[in-house]
Motif scaffolding. Sequence first.
Motif, short mmCIF file in Angstrom:
data_model
loop_
_atom_site.label_atom_id
_atom_site.label_comp_id
_atom_site.label_asym_id
_atom_site.label_seq_id
_atom_site.Cartn_x
_atom_site.Cartn_y
_atom_site.Cartn_z
N MET A 40 -9.45 -3.80 -5.26
CA MET A 40 -8.23 -3.31 -5.92
C MET A 40 -8.50 -2.96 -7.38
O MET A 40 -7.97 -1.97 -7.90
CB MET A 40 -7.13 -4.36 -5.80
N MET A 41 -9.34 -3.74 -8.04
CA MET A 41 -9.67 -3.48 -9.44
C MET A 41 -10.47 -2.19 -9.61
O MET A 41 -10.47 -1.59 -10.70
CB MET A 41 -10.45 -4.65 -10.01
N SER A 42 -11.15 -1.75 -8.55
CA SER A 42 -11.99 -0.56 -8.65
C SER A 42 -11.20 0.74 -8.56
O SER A 42 -11.75 1.81 -8.82
CB SER A 42 -13.05 -0.59 -7.54
N LEU A 43 -9.92 0.66 -8.20
CA LEU A 43 -9.12 1.87 -8.11
C LEU A 43 -8.93 2.49 -9.49
O LEU A 43 -8.63 1.78 -10.46
CB LEU A 43 -7.74 1.57 -7.51
N PRO A 44 -9.06 3.80 -9.59
CA PRO A 44 -8.83 4.45 -10.89
C PRO A 44 -7.34 4.52 -11.22
O PRO A 44 -6.48 4.50 -10.32
CB PRO A 44 -9.42 5.84 -10.70
N LYS A 45 -7.03 4.59 -12.49
CA LYS A 45 -5.65 4.73 -12.92
C LYS A 45 -5.04 5.98 -12.29
O LYS A 45 -5.66 7.03 -12.26
CB LYS A 45 -5.58 4.81 -14.44
N GLY A 46 -3.82 5.83 -11.75
CA GLY A 46 -3.15 6.95 -11.10
C GLY A 46 -3.37 6.99 -9.60
O GLY A 46 -2.73 7.78 -8.90
N ALA A 47 -4.27 6.14 -9.08
CA ALA A 47 -4.48 6.07 -7.63
C ALA A 47 -3.23 5.50 -6.97
O ALA A 47 -2.37 4.90 -7.63
CB ALA A 47 -5.70 5.21 -7.31
N ARG A 48 -3.13 5.68 -5.67
CA ARG A 48 -1.95 5.23 -4.92
C ARG A 48 -2.35 4.10 -3.97
O ARG A 48 -3.36 4.18 -3.29
CB ARG A 48 -1.36 6.38 -4.12
N ALA A 49 -1.51 3.05 -3.95
CA ALA A 49 -1.78 1.91 -3.08
C ALA A 49 -0.51 1.53 -2.35
O ALA A 49 0.61 1.63 -2.89
CB ALA A 49 -2.29 0.72 -3.88
N VAL A 50 -0.67 1.08 -1.11
CA VAL A 50 0.42 0.54 -0.31
C VAL A 50 0.11 -0.92 -0.03
O VAL A 50 -1.02 -1.27 0.31
CB VAL A 50 0.61 1.30 1.01
N VAL A 51 1.10 -1.78 -0.19
CA VAL A 51 0.98 -3.19 0.16
C VAL A 51 1.96 -3.47 1.29
O VAL A 51 3.17 -3.24 1.14
CB VAL A 51 1.29 -4.11 -1.04
N ILE A 52 1.46 -3.93 2.43
CA ILE A 52 2.33 -4.36 3.52
C ILE A 52 2.55 -5.85 3.37
O ILE A 52 1.61 -6.64 3.46
CB ILE A 52 1.72 -4.05 4.90
N GLY A 53 3.79 -6.25 3.13
CA GLY A 53 4.12 -7.66 2.98
C GLY A 53 4.79 -7.94 1.65
O GLY A 53 4.21 -7.69 0.60
N GLY A 54 6.02 -8.47 1.70
CA GLY A 54 6.77 -8.79 0.49
C GLY A 54 6.85 -10.28 0.23
O GLY A 54 7.84 -10.78 -0.32
N GLY A 55 5.78 -11.01 0.61
CA GLY A 55 5.67 -12.42 0.26
C GLY A 55 4.94 -12.57 -1.05
O GLY A 55 4.69 -11.59 -1.77
N LEU A 56 4.56 -13.81 -1.36
CA LEU A 56 3.93 -14.10 -2.65
C LEU A 56 2.67 -13.28 -2.87
O LEU A 56 2.52 -12.60 -3.89
CB LEU A 56 3.61 -15.59 -2.74
N LEU A 57 1.72 -13.32 -1.92
CA LEU A 57 0.46 -12.62 -2.12
C LEU A 57 0.64 -11.12 -2.24
O LEU A 57 0.02 -10.46 -3.08
CB LEU A 57 -0.52 -12.95 -0.98
N GLY A 58 1.49 -10.57 -1.39
CA GLY A 58 1.72 -9.13 -1.44
C GLY A 58 2.29 -8.69 -2.78
O GLY A 58 1.87 -7.67 -3.34
N LEU A 59 3.24 -9.45 -3.30
CA LEU A 59 3.86 -9.08 -4.57
C LEU A 59 2.90 -9.27 -5.74
O LEU A 59 2.92 -8.49 -6.70
CB LEU A 59 5.14 -9.90 -4.78
N GLU A 60 2.05 -10.29 -5.66
CA GLU A 60 1.06 -10.47 -6.71
C GLU A 60 0.04 -9.33 -6.70
O GLU A 60 -0.39 -8.85 -7.75
CB GLU A 60 0.35 -11.82 -6.55
N ALA A 61 -0.35 -8.92 -5.50
CA ALA A 61 -1.27 -7.79 -5.40
C ALA A 61 -0.63 -6.53 -5.98
O ALA A 61 -1.25 -5.77 -6.74
CB ALA A 61 -1.67 -7.55 -3.95
N ALA A 62 0.63 -6.30 -5.64
CA ALA A 62 1.34 -5.12 -6.12
C ALA A 62 1.47 -5.14 -7.64
O ALA A 62 1.21 -4.13 -8.32
CB ALA A 62 2.73 -5.05 -5.48
N ALA A 63 1.86 -6.28 -8.19
CA ALA A 63 2.05 -6.38 -9.65
C ALA A 63 0.72 -6.22 -10.38
O ALA A 63 0.66 -5.58 -11.43
CB ALA A 63 2.70 -7.71 -10.00
N GLY A 64 -0.34 -6.82 -9.84
CA GLY A 64 -1.64 -6.71 -10.48
C GLY A 64 -2.13 -5.28 -10.52
O GLY A 64 -2.66 -4.81 -11.55
N MET A 65 -1.98 -4.56 -9.41
CA MET A 65 -2.41 -3.15 -9.39
C MET A 65 -1.53 -2.29 -10.29
O MET A 65 -2.02 -1.40 -11.00
CB MET A 65 -2.43 -2.63 -7.96
#
Length: 400
Positions: free
Chosen positions: A130-155
Amino acid sequence: MIIGAGMAAGRLVEHLVADVTPYEITLFNAEPRGTYNRLMLSPVLAGDTTYEQIITHDADWYRRHRIAARLGERVERIDLTAKVVHGAKGPVPYDKLVIATGSTPFMIPLPGHDLDGVIAYRDLEDTERMMSLPKGARAVVIGGGLLGLEAAAGMAARGIEVTVVHLMDHLMERQLDPEAAALLLASLEEKGIRVMLGAQSEAIEGDQGRVAALRLKDGTRIPCDLLCMAVGIRPATTLAAEAGLQISKGIVVDDQMRTSNSDVFALGECTEHDGVLFGLVAPLYDQARVLADALNGRETRFAQKSLATKLKVTGCDLFSAGDFAEGPSRESIYSRDTASYRRLIIEDDRLIGAVMYGDTSEGSTYFDLIQSGESIAAQRETLIFGPVDATDLPRCSLAA
């Protein structure tokens, strides 16, 4: 012999070292590293800290404590009869064996789930992807639990365009009621994160072997350069099952973390005790203390405890404890402003549940009341404000 170097195994090793245990310790870990604080992967993803700062046991730590750490070596099988663990680099005999294989992320078997760019959120490698994605890249997170939201916020903090897809009608439905979840949703949207609730994934589309989009059941197509599934975990029991140990949902253990084989113990997220699986850190650390005692001949027993959930999600403090479902004999007391929310659930003049967003400072007070079951009749009108002088405080709202 210990298989695994997660946080529970790490705590066990610390206890054994502190106890000056008579055992010579050999530790296998499939990851090419020792114990680190997995709870801190989210700050690493967001750029608030570094991986080096969350390491608890590195190769030098093992050397100093005379632990034979076979890092990056996967265990291929366990021979219970010969009492030998077969690692990728050869067999090692044991007197006592601890299986601490943790859990594996559940990957929804959607068409396209094996495309390059479809990942879980479980370890350092996932975080680095996830850290390797360039700024402006697009990501989808499946899951609105704790881990999913942390992944979304971090990206999102790294300038990634993030869409969260969640099957349920509100976020973190196991920890939050709809009102608290709505505040969390507003906070996520303020960070530029798009959230789609009640959305059912149908297929992952690819282009030349790499993820290109997520398609929903209603036909909506969400283009993405990376797709992260954060929809739950399962105990990692394959190694134990192939060895012939008793397995149900997890590796079955008794009150001293002993498996169906008297010389083999299990610890952490891979275990099942009295029909219960474990994911929070607190009970895993309790297990580690009990197991250290058992290995050193002390008769401590593991007992499950009711736990409150106190979390920080995307910078927001959350707390939930007890039962916060609606019911005909239950009353709810609310307090809400623009930055915080509290809801207390009362039945028969006893506090049975609490949910908070924002200010969670009174969480331990409410949890103690839930645990004790004592009457709150005398505090009913002021309890929402915590243990303070209620003179001139605004009245709370009461809803049946």
